[in-house]
Design a protein around this motif. Structure first.
Motif, short mmCIF file in Angstrom:
data_model
loop_
_atom_site.label_atom_id
_atom_site.label_comp_id
_atom_site.label_asym_id
_atom_site.label_seq_id
_atom_site.Cartn_x
_atom_site.Cartn_y
_atom_site.Cartn_z
N SER A 115 5.56 14.77 9.52
CA SER A 115 4.97 13.87 8.52
C SER A 115 3.72 13.21 9.08
CB SER A 115 5.99 12.78 8.14
OG SER A 115 5.38 11.74 7.41
N ILE A 116 2.69 13.12 8.25
CA ILE A 116 1.49 12.35 8.59
C ILE A 116 1.19 11.46 7.40
CG2 ILE A 116 -0.94 12.38 9.20
CD1 ILE A 116 -0.58 15.04 10.48
N GLU A 117 1.11 10.15 7.64
CA GLU A 117 0.81 9.19 6.58
C GLU A 117 -0.18 8.16 7.11
OE1 GLU A 117 5.22 9.26 4.45
OE2 GLU A 117 4.27 7.34 4.93
N THR A 118 -0.86 7.51 6.20
CA THR A 118 -1.70 6.39 6.59
C THR A 118 -0.82 5.17 6.88
OG1 THR A 118 -1.99 5.84 4.26
CG2 THR A 118 -3.69 7.18 5.28
N TYR B 88 -4.77 11.00 -8.33
CA TYR B 88 -4.11 10.26 -7.26
C TYR B 88 -4.56 8.80 -7.26
CZ TYR B 88 -2.54 9.13 -2.51
OH TYR B 88 -1.93 8.56 -1.42
N ARG B 89 -5.85 8.58 -7.38
CA ARG B 89 -6.38 7.22 -7.40
C ARG B 89 -5.85 6.43 -8.60
NH1 ARG B 89 -12.73 6.31 -6.77
NH2 ARG B 89 -12.21 5.63 -4.65
N ASN B 90 -5.84 7.05 -9.77
CA ASN B 90 -5.40 6.35 -10.99
C ASN B 90 -3.92 5.98 -10.92
OD1 ASN B 90 -7.95 6.57 -12.11
ND2 ASN B 90 -7.48 8.47 -13.22
N ARG B 91 -3.11 6.81 -10.32
CA ARG B 91 -1.68 6.54 -10.23
C ARG B 91 -1.36 5.40 -9.29
NH1 ARG B 91 0.41 12.77 -9.39
NH2 ARG B 91 -0.18 13.58 -11.46
N MET C 133 0.85 -1.19 0.00
CA MET C 133 0.00 0.00 0.00
C MET C 133 0.88 1.23 0.00
SD MET C 133 -2.77 1.28 2.84
CE MET C 133 -1.51 1.68 4.04
N VAL C 134 0.58 2.18 -0.87
CA VAL C 134 1.28 3.45 -0.91
C VAL C 134 0.58 4.40 0.05
CG1 VAL C 134 1.99 5.40 -2.32
CG2 VAL C 134 1.95 3.10 -3.29
N ALA C 135 1.34 4.98 0.98
CA ALA C 135 0.73 5.81 2.01
C ALA C 135 0.35 7.16 1.48
CB ALA C 135 1.71 5.99 3.19
N ARG D 254 -6.18 7.43 1.62
CA ARG D 254 -6.24 5.98 1.76
C ARG D 254 -7.54 5.42 1.22
NH1 ARG D 254 -5.65 4.92 7.02
NH2 ARG D 254 -7.78 4.29 7.38
N GLU D 255 -8.64 6.12 1.45
CA GLU D 255 -9.92 5.64 0.91
C GLU D 255 -9.91 5.61 -0.61
OE1 GLU D 255 -13.69 6.37 2.39
OE2 GLU D 255 -13.07 7.04 4.39
N LEU D 256 -9.21 6.55 -1.23
CA LEU D 256 -9.10 6.55 -2.69
C LEU D 256 -8.40 5.31 -3.20
CD1 LEU D 256 -8.14 10.30 -3.27
CD2 LEU D 256 -10.28 9.20 -3.97
N ILE D 257 -7.42 4.84 -2.44
CA ILE D 257 -6.63 3.67 -2.84
C ILE D 257 -7.37 2.38 -2.52
CG2 ILE D 257 -4.49 2.40 -2.43
CD1 ILE D 257 -3.19 5.11 -1.76
N GLU D 258 -7.97 2.31 -1.33
CA GLU D 258 -8.47 1.05 -0.81
C GLU D 258 -9.93 0.77 -1.13
OE1 GLU D 258 -7.58 0.97 3.32
OE2 GLU D 258 -5.43 0.73 2.99
N THR D 259 -10.67 1.76 -1.64
CA THR D 259 -12.08 1.54 -1.96
C THR D 259 -12.37 2.04 -3.37
OG1 THR D 259 -13.03 3.69 -1.29
CG2 THR D 259 -12.55 2.11 0.47
N ASP D 260 -13.51 1.65 -3.88
CA ASP D 260 -13.95 2.15 -5.19
C ASP D 260 -15.15 3.10 -5.01
OD1 ASP D 260 -15.89 0.37 -4.43
OD2 ASP D 260 -15.77 -0.87 -6.25
N ARG D 261 -15.30 3.68 -3.82
CA ARG D 261 -16.38 4.62 -3.57
C ARG D 261 -16.21 5.85 -4.47
NH1 ARG D 261 -14.95 3.72 2.15
NH2 ARG D 261 -16.39 2.20 3.03
#
Length: 289
Positions: free
Chosen positions: A66-69, A282-285, A1-3, A243-250
């Protein structure tokens, strides 16, 4: 997962509480299996260097500015006196981590063989995210080792692997200086901000939490964090959204509302400013095709 990432400018100036760590009398390493219902926001620092592997749970990881998921498999090396905390996602279930702590002076000896460790520990002053997933398994092996001598040997081999700059990436923009860690008022406000970022949270409410007027609060918060409260809150929401953009398709509009933004237009503008791209880009990348 990319943070998902953002910079909380001068966050190392935020007052962190001091954590007193009781050393293991039988070993230079203190190895702890940390299991609890959740990680609260507890901004803190300590003189020991820390290696933390997340085994279960998701949320936001704060290291200096720094703040990351974070999620399972997240592995970071944190330098001495570097302020940090993890905070669980609301309703995310129980958490578990393997934590290894040690004093740098116990491993950096006046011999040539440990010169590389001194360099690594200096780099860890900014916090280092470990890029090689295989090294997480090495941490599990260290935690499972019953012999203290064998455990130390395994740990030194792990540190040798981390000396390669390609094995890690820095987190904070700068190493933390020794700071006054007595500002409980700021810690209380930050906990409110980070725990309630998904709902409408006003400057007036944050000011009441700090016991200040709205005008006085805005000036006080900026002096201590280097940014406005509204800017800090927006950046926390962007980290949640990434993170929601990466981990979900909402749908993006729904994610924006879930993460506390009042409109998609406001979200897009803030996302582009902090992340350098739109939420869709961001999501597409970061989503496999």
């Amino acid at each position: 997962m990319v943070a998902g990432r953002y910079r909380a400018t001068h966050a190392d100036a935020m007052r962190a509480s001091h954590e007193l760590i009781v050393p293991d009398g039988a070993s230079v390493l203190r190895v702890v299996a940390n299991q609890r219902p959740y990680f609260p926001f507890a901004w803190h620092q300590h003189p020991e260097i820390e290696l933390t592997l997340i085994e279960r749970g998701r949320g936001l990881r704060y290291v200096g500015d720094s703040i990351e998921t974070y999620g399972p498999g997240d592995l970071v090396l944190l330098g001495s006196q570097l302020p940090h905390t993890w905070q669980s996602d609301p309703g995310g279930g129980s958490v578990a981590a393997v934590v290894i702590q040690f004093r740098p002076g116990d491993l950096v000896l006046p011999v040539p063989e440990t010169a590389g460790l001194a360099t690594l520990f200096t780099r860890a002053g900014r916090g280092l995210a470990v890029c090689d997933p295989a090294l997480a398994e090495a941490v599990r092996g260290i935690a499972a080792e019953s012999s203290t001598l064998a455990r130390l040997g395994r740990f030194l081999r792990l540190l040798a692997a981390l000396q390669s700059e390609t094995a890690t990436r820095p987190l904070a923009l700068a190493a933390s200086e020794a700071i006054d860690h007595r500002d409980e008022r700021l810690a209380k406000v930050l906990a409110l901000c980070h725990g309630q970022a998904r709902r409408r949270l006003s400057v007036a409410e944050a000011a009441r939490c700090a016991g200040l007027s709205s005008t006085g609060f805005s000036r006080w918060f900026r002096q201590r964090t280097g940014r406005t409260f509204v800017g800090h809150l927006a950046a926390v929401r962007i980290s949640l959204m990434s993170r929601e953009l990466i981990e979900t398709d909402r749908p993006i509009a729904g994610i924006a509302l879930r993460c506390g933004f009042s409109s998609l237009t406001n979200c897009n503008r803030t996302f582009a400013r902090l992340m350098g791209c739109t939420p869709g880009e961001y999501r597409n990348r970061r989503t496999p095709s």
